[in-house]
Motif scaffolding. Structure first.
Motif, PDB file in Angstrom:
ATOM      1  N   GLY A  13       0.794  -1.223   0.000  1.00 55.51           N
ATOM      2  CA  GLY A  13       0.000   0.000   0.000  1.00 55.51           C
ATOM      3  C   GLY A  13       0.821   1.265   0.000  1.00 55.51           C
ATOM      4  O   GLY A  13       0.280   2.365   0.151  1.00 55.51           O
ATOM      5  N   VAL A  14       2.132   1.155  -0.193  1.00 53.42           N
ATOM      6  CA  VAL A  14       3.019   2.309  -0.149  1.00 53.42           C
ATOM      7  C   VAL A  14       3.048   3.023  -1.502  1.00 53.42           C
ATOM      8  O   VAL A  14       3.130   2.380  -2.552  1.00 53.42           O
ATOM      9  CB  VAL A  14       4.452   1.892   0.248  1.00 53.42           C
ATOM     10  CG1 VAL A  14       5.423   3.078   0.142  1.00 53.42           C
ATOM     11  CG2 VAL A  14       4.460   1.328   1.656  1.00 53.42           C
ATOM     12  N   TYR A  15       2.978   4.350  -1.449  1.00 53.81           N
ATOM     13  CA  TYR A  15       3.183   5.203  -2.618  1.00 53.81           C
ATOM     14  C   TYR A  15       4.504   5.935  -2.436  1.00 53.81           C
ATOM     15  O   TYR A  15       4.811   6.399  -1.329  1.00 53.81           O
ATOM     16  CB  TYR A  15       2.068   6.234  -2.759  1.00 53.81           C
ATOM     17  CG  TYR A  15       0.703   5.649  -3.009  1.00 53.81           C
ATOM     18  CD1 TYR A  15       0.219   5.481  -4.296  1.00 53.81           C
ATOM     19  CD2 TYR A  15      -0.112   5.262  -1.944  1.00 53.81           C
ATOM     20  CE1 TYR A  15      -1.035   4.952  -4.532  1.00 53.81           C
ATOM     21  CE2 TYR A  15      -1.364   4.729  -2.167  1.00 53.81           C
ATOM     22  CZ  TYR A  15      -1.827   4.575  -3.456  1.00 53.81           C
ATOM     23  OH  TYR A  15      -3.070   4.036  -3.684  1.00 53.81           O
ATOM     24  N   ASP A  34      -1.172  11.977  -1.870  1.00 53.58           N
ATOM     25  CA  ASP A  34      -2.109  11.711  -0.786  1.00 53.58           C
ATOM     26  C   ASP A  34      -2.300  10.206  -0.729  1.00 53.58           C
ATOM     27  O   ASP A  34      -2.566   9.577  -1.765  1.00 53.58           O
ATOM     28  CB  ASP A  34      -3.436  12.421  -1.047  1.00 53.58           C
ATOM     29  CG  ASP A  34      -4.451  12.164   0.048  1.00 53.58           C
ATOM     30  OD1 ASP A  34      -5.063  11.077   0.048  1.00 53.58           O
ATOM     31  OD2 ASP A  34      -4.651  13.044   0.897  1.00 53.58           O
ATOM     32  N   ILE A  35      -2.151   9.618   0.437  1.00 53.76           N
ATOM     33  CA  ILE A  35      -2.159   8.166   0.535  1.00 53.76           C
ATOM     34  C   ILE A  35      -3.498   7.548   0.149  1.00 53.76           C
ATOM     35  O   ILE A  35      -3.589   6.370  -0.185  1.00 53.76           O
ATOM     36  CB  ILE A  35      -1.718   7.711   1.937  1.00 53.76           C
ATOM     37  CG1 ILE A  35      -1.351   6.221   1.914  1.00 53.76           C
ATOM     38  CG2 ILE A  35      -2.809   8.013   2.967  1.00 53.76           C
ATOM     39  CD1 ILE A  35      -0.608   5.758   3.124  1.00 53.76           C
ATOM     40  N   GLU A  36      -4.559   8.340   0.174  1.00 52.64           N
ATOM     41  CA  GLU A  36      -5.872   7.837  -0.214  1.00 52.64           C
ATOM     42  C   GLU A  36      -6.243   8.233  -1.641  1.00 52.64           C
ATOM     43  O   GLU A  36      -7.338   7.905  -2.103  1.00 52.64           O
ATOM     44  CB  GLU A  36      -6.923   8.333   0.766  1.00 52.64           C
ATOM     45  CG  GLU A  36      -6.702   7.825   2.178  1.00 52.64           C
ATOM     46  CD  GLU A  36      -7.737   8.322   3.158  1.00 52.64           C
ATOM     47  OE1 GLU A  36      -8.760   7.630   3.329  1.00 52.64           O
ATOM     48  OE2 GLU A  36      -7.530   9.404   3.740  1.00 52.64           O
ATOM     49  N   SER A  37      -5.349   8.950  -2.331  1.00 56.33           N
ATOM     50  CA  SER A  37      -5.667   9.446  -3.667  1.00 56.33           C
ATOM     51  C   SER A  37      -4.641   9.063  -4.715  1.00 56.33           C
ATOM     52  O   SER A  37      -4.991   8.756  -5.860  1.00 56.33           O
ATOM     53  CB  SER A  37      -5.788  10.976  -3.648  1.00 56.33           C
ATOM     54  OG  SER A  37      -6.659  11.402  -2.634  1.00 56.33           O
ATOM     55  N   GLY A  38      -3.352   9.107  -4.384  1.00 56.04           N
ATOM     56  CA  GLY A  38      -2.303   8.807  -5.333  1.00 56.04           C
ATOM     57  C   GLY A  38      -1.231   9.873  -5.385  1.00 56.04           C
ATOM     58  O   GLY A  38      -1.021  10.613  -4.414  1.00 56.04           O
ATOM     59  N   ASP A 170       3.103   5.800   3.435  1.00 48.38           N
ATOM     60  CA  ASP A 170       2.997   4.422   3.907  1.00 48.38           C
ATOM     61  C   ASP A 170       1.838   4.335   4.896  1.00 48.38           C
ATOM     62  O   ASP A 170       1.766   5.150   5.825  1.00 48.38           O
ATOM     63  CB  ASP A 170       4.317   4.034   4.594  1.00 48.38           C
ATOM     64  CG  ASP A 170       4.396   2.580   4.986  1.00 48.38           C
ATOM     65  OD1 ASP A 170       3.382   2.013   5.445  1.00 48.38           O
ATOM     66  OD2 ASP A 170       5.485   1.987   4.866  1.00 48.38           O
ATOM     67  N   PRO A 171       0.912   3.391   4.739  1.00 41.24           N
ATOM     68  CA  PRO A 171      -0.227   3.316   5.665  1.00 41.24           C
ATOM     69  C   PRO A 171       0.164   3.069   7.114  1.00 41.24           C
ATOM     70  O   PRO A 171      -0.623   3.359   8.018  1.00 41.24           O
ATOM     71  CB  PRO A 171      -1.066   2.155   5.113  1.00 41.24           C
ATOM     72  CG  PRO A 171      -0.151   1.387   4.234  1.00 41.24           C
ATOM     73  CD  PRO A 171       0.832   2.368   3.678  1.00 41.24           C
TER      74      PRO A 171
END
Length: 219
Positions: A13-15, A34-38, A170-171
């Motif tokens: 789940g890491v960007y 943004d971790i929930e957007s990209g 990172d979540p």
């Protein structure tokens, strides 16, 4: 003027995003995430922060990278001088390189990975970035730093480098948003900064702040 990379690891789940340029303040100009957007990297001869921010807003609202890029690029009469890559929450990517971008300029998009550059010494820069990102077994921070090193070693920005940036979402950890705005050796300085923020006492403080996996975490 700039080379950049956006990456998503579906398993963790890491960007992650990184960029470097022969001008000042690449992190402030180019990268947003943004971790929930990209992620987005907006650059070019006349980069548009409006492209960057509008694509992030659209992806946050659920629009995929492909449609978000098309919606923003199409109506802009200055698009011939701009460049963009975007990676959405599902790992899909889309890019655009204006035909008047200073050569060499191009982008490459694949599932979970996008790279772009302009004012480069040649295609080999982008190829080195892709190869390093796909084949490295390093942890994500070191992998992104290795991608920047590979791009520089392959010729990089025709002017040399002045600034560099790294963004990791990172979540399970707080955002890592590091910027070297002006330095004679920005890649080396970025590595030193990475070492500092992952060491004590700073790391101890990071272990206490909320993250996506635990929004109520506290001391």
């Amino acid at each position: 003027m700039t080379f950049s990379i956006l990456a998503h690891d579906r398993e963790t789940g890491v960007y992650a995003a990184a960029a470097a340029t022969g001008n000042l303040c690449v992190g402030g100009w180019v990268l947003r995430g943004d971790i929930e957007s990209g992620l987005v990297a907006s650059q070019g001869t006349a980069p548009s922060t409006f492209w960057r921010d509008e694509i992030m807003r659209q992806m946050h609202g659920g629009t995929g990278a492909e449609l978000a890029v098309e919606r923003v690029v199409g109506p802009d009469p200055g698009r011939r001088h701009r460049q963009i890559i975007a990676l959405d929450a599902g790992g899909c990517t889309r890019g655009f390189t204006g035909e008047d971008s200073i050569a060499f300029a191009d982008h490459v998009c694949d599932e979970g990975l996008a790279v772009a550059g302009n004012m480069l010494t040649g295609q080999a820069v982008l190829e080195a970035m892709i190869s390093t990102a796909r084949n490295s077994r390093l942890a994500i921070v070191e992998r992104m730093l290795a991608v920047l090193d590979a791009a520089d070693a392959a010729g990089g920005d025709t002017r040399g480098l002045v600034s560099a940036a790294l963004l990791v979402l990172d979540p399970h950890h707080p955002p890592l948003d590091l910027r070297i705005d002006c330095h004679v050796e920005p890649l080396a300085a970025l590595k030193q900064l990475c070492d500092r923020v992952r060491g004590l006492p700073y790391r101890g403080w990071l272990d206490k702040v909320p993250v996506l996996a635990d929004r109520t975490r506290h001391p």
